[in-house]
Each structure stands twice: as structure tokens, then as C-alpha cells.
Scaffold this motif. Structure first.
Motif, PDB file in Angstrom:
ATOM      1  N   VAL A  81      15.796  -8.863   1.539  1.00  0.00           N
ATOM      2  CA  VAL A  81      15.919 -10.242   1.974  1.00  0.00           C
ATOM      3  C   VAL A  81      17.126 -10.848   1.258  1.00  0.00           C
ATOM      4  N   HIS A  82      17.891 -11.662   1.980  1.00  0.00           N
ATOM      5  CA  HIS A  82      19.058 -12.321   1.420  1.00  0.00           C
ATOM      6  C   HIS A  82      19.150 -13.709   2.020  1.00  0.00           C
ATOM      7  N   ALA A  83      20.059 -14.511   1.558  1.00  0.00           N
ATOM      8  CA  ALA A  83      20.231 -15.856   2.098  1.00  0.00           C
ATOM      9  C   ALA A  83      20.491 -15.764   3.600  1.00  0.00           C
ATOM     10  N   GLY A  84      19.661 -16.390   4.389  1.00  0.00           N
ATOM     11  CA  GLY A  84      19.862 -16.399   5.839  1.00  0.00           C
ATOM     12  C   GLY A  84      19.128 -15.336   6.611  1.00  0.00           C
ATOM     13  N   GLY A  85      18.389 -14.457   5.942  1.00  0.00           N
ATOM     14  CA  GLY A  85      17.662 -13.438   6.690  1.00  0.00           C
ATOM     15  C   GLY A  85      17.327 -12.218   5.871  1.00  0.00           C
ATOM     16  N   GLY A  86      17.285 -11.091   6.563  1.00  0.00           N
ATOM     17  CA  GLY A  86      16.918  -9.844   5.911  1.00  0.00           C
ATOM     18  C   GLY A  86      17.686  -8.685   6.495  1.00  0.00           C
ATOM     19  N   MET A  87      17.437  -7.502   5.930  1.00  0.00           N
ATOM     20  CA  MET A  87      18.118  -6.299   6.385  1.00  0.00           C
ATOM     21  C   MET A  87      17.163  -5.125   6.281  1.00  0.00           C
ATOM     22  N   GLY A 110       0.791  -1.233   0.000  1.00  0.00           N
ATOM     23  CA  GLY A 110       0.000   0.000   0.000  1.00  0.00           C
ATOM     24  C   GLY A 110       0.819   1.277   0.000  1.00  0.00           C
ATOM     25  N   GLN A 111       2.120   1.151   0.009  1.00  0.00           N
ATOM     26  CA  GLN A 111       3.023   2.306   0.102  1.00  0.00           C
ATOM     27  C   GLN A 111       3.373   2.815  -1.294  1.00  0.00           C
ATOM     28  N   ASP A 112       3.054   4.063  -1.610  1.00  0.00           N
ATOM     29  CA  ASP A 112       3.430   4.653  -2.900  1.00  0.00           C
ATOM     30  C   ASP A 112       4.940   4.809  -2.980  1.00  0.00           C
ATOM     31  N   GLY A 113       5.493   4.625  -4.178  1.00  0.00           N
ATOM     32  CA  GLY A 113       6.914   4.871  -4.408  1.00  0.00           C
ATOM     33  C   GLY A 113       7.817   3.684  -4.141  1.00  0.00           C
ATOM     34  N   ILE A 114       7.255   2.496  -3.905  1.00  0.00           N
ATOM     35  CA  ILE A 114       8.075   1.308  -3.638  1.00  0.00           C
ATOM     36  C   ILE A 114       8.461   0.636  -4.946  1.00  0.00           C
ATOM     37  N   SER A 115       9.714   0.248  -5.030  1.00  0.00           N
ATOM     38  CA  SER A 115      10.205  -0.543  -6.157  1.00  0.00           C
ATOM     39  C   SER A 115      11.082  -1.660  -5.609  1.00  0.00           C
ATOM     40  N   GLU A 116      11.382  -2.623  -6.455  1.00  0.00           N
ATOM     41  CA  GLU A 116      12.231  -3.752  -6.079  1.00  0.00           C
ATOM     42  C   GLU A 116      13.485  -3.744  -6.944  1.00  0.00           C
ATOM     43  N   LYS A 117      14.590  -4.189  -6.353  1.00  0.00           N
ATOM     44  CA  LYS A 117      15.844  -4.256  -7.085  1.00  0.00           C
ATOM     45  C   LYS A 117      16.689  -5.391  -6.522  1.00  0.00           C
ATOM     46  N   LYS A 118      17.228  -6.208  -7.402  1.00  0.00           N
ATOM     47  CA  LYS A 118      18.131  -7.260  -6.952  1.00  0.00           C
ATOM     48  C   LYS A 118      19.482  -6.628  -6.644  1.00  0.00           C
ATOM     49  N   MET A 119      19.952  -6.844  -5.408  1.00  0.00           N
ATOM     50  CA  MET A 119      21.252  -6.334  -4.995  1.00  0.00           C
ATOM     51  C   MET A 119      21.724  -7.089  -3.764  1.00  0.00           C
ATOM     52  N   PHE A 120      23.002  -7.041  -3.472  1.00  0.00           N
ATOM     53  CA  PHE A 120      23.604  -7.734  -2.327  1.00  0.00           C
ATOM     54  C   PHE A 120      23.330  -9.234  -2.369  1.00  0.00           C
ATOM     55  N   GLY A 121      23.124  -9.807  -3.540  1.00  0.00           N
ATOM     56  CA  GLY A 121      22.817 -11.223  -3.648  1.00  0.00           C
ATOM     57  C   GLY A 121      21.412 -11.556  -3.193  1.00  0.00           C
ATOM     58  N   GLY A 122      20.573 -10.557  -3.061  1.00  0.00           N
ATOM     59  CA  GLY A 122      19.202 -10.762  -2.615  1.00  0.00           C
ATOM     60  C   GLY A 122      18.267  -9.808  -3.329  1.00  0.00           C
ATOM     61  N   LEU A 123      17.183  -9.473  -2.672  1.00  0.00           N
ATOM     62  CA  LEU A 123      16.186  -8.580  -3.230  1.00  0.00           C
ATOM     63  C   LEU A 123      15.949  -7.443  -2.245  1.00  0.00           C
ATOM     64  N   CYS A 124      16.045  -6.205  -2.739  1.00  0.00           N
ATOM     65  CA  CYS A 124      15.826  -5.037  -1.890  1.00  0.00           C
ATOM     66  C   CYS A 124      14.568  -4.308  -2.323  1.00  0.00           C
TER      67      CYS A 124
END
Length: 109
Positions: free
Chosen positions: A42-48, A17-31
Motif C-alpha cells: 500500500v502506498h499514497a493513493g492506492g496499492g500494488m 493466515g498465510q505462513d511466511g508473511i512479513s512486512e517491510k517499509k519500501m517505495f514510500g509505503g508498506l509492502c
């Protein structure tokens, strides 16, 4: 090792529901980004979460969080969480709120 798509979907749903959100693969995960600024991922083993230095202590006080240190040195304003902590809806909501507050405080790109 790939990130957990189920955990990525939880974050995606939380941010839907948040305007302005996008996704990008980075740090070997998804931001997930708000107007180009990293909020969480999210990355292997957890999130940030990029909570910012003013909110870092509050984020670290939530069970399951630790300073993010991909390079062996802590990255100020960033916290890393375990898979278990990331899957916990109330804790994830707290970290996302802190991270969204941080991203919203930054100048528009």
C-alpha cells in the motif's frame, strides 16, 4: 504523503493466515512479502500487487488496476490499484490470490 493505514490493515488481515508473511517499509509505503518476495503493498493513493507476467493480463482485467510505473515506465508483472479498488474486498482478494501464486512459484531465498 503517507499510505492509508486502514488499507494496510485490510491487507494485513487478508494475509494473516498465510505462513511466511512479513512486512517491510519500501517505495514510500508498506509492502507484504512471502518468504522475502513482494506480494503486495500500500502506498499514497492506492496499492500494488506483484502478480508476475503470466498473470498480469488477468490482474489488469480487474476494474481499478493499471500497469505499475513508479519511474514512468511500466514494471512487468506489477499492477497498481486505486484506493477505491483496494478497499473492495472481492477485487482485493483476486489480486492477492494472483500475487500469492506468483510469490509461491519463486525459488526459496
Amino acid at each position: 504523503m503517507a499510505y492509508d493505514e486502514g488499507l494496510a490493515q485490510l491487507m494485513r488481515d487478508d494475509l494473516a493466515g498465510q505462513d511466511g508473511i512479513s512486512e517491510k517499509k519500501m517505495f514510500g509505503g508498506l509492502c507484504f512479502l512471502l518468504h522475502g518476495y513482494m506480494v503486495c503493498g500500500v502506498h499514497a493513493g492506492g496499492g500494488m500487487f506483484r502478480v508476475g507476467k503470466p498473470r498480469e493480463a488477468e490482474a489488469l482485467a480487474i476494474k481499478g488496476a493499471a500497469p505499475l510505473s513508479f519511474t514512468g515506465r511500466p514494471m512487468g508483472g506489477m499492477v497498481e490499484v486505486t484506493d477505491e479498488a483496494l478497499a473492495d474486498d472481492p477485487r482485493r482478494a483476486q489480486w492477492i490470490a494472483l500475487a500469492l501464486t506468483n510469490a509461491a512459484s519463486l525459488p526459496l531465498k
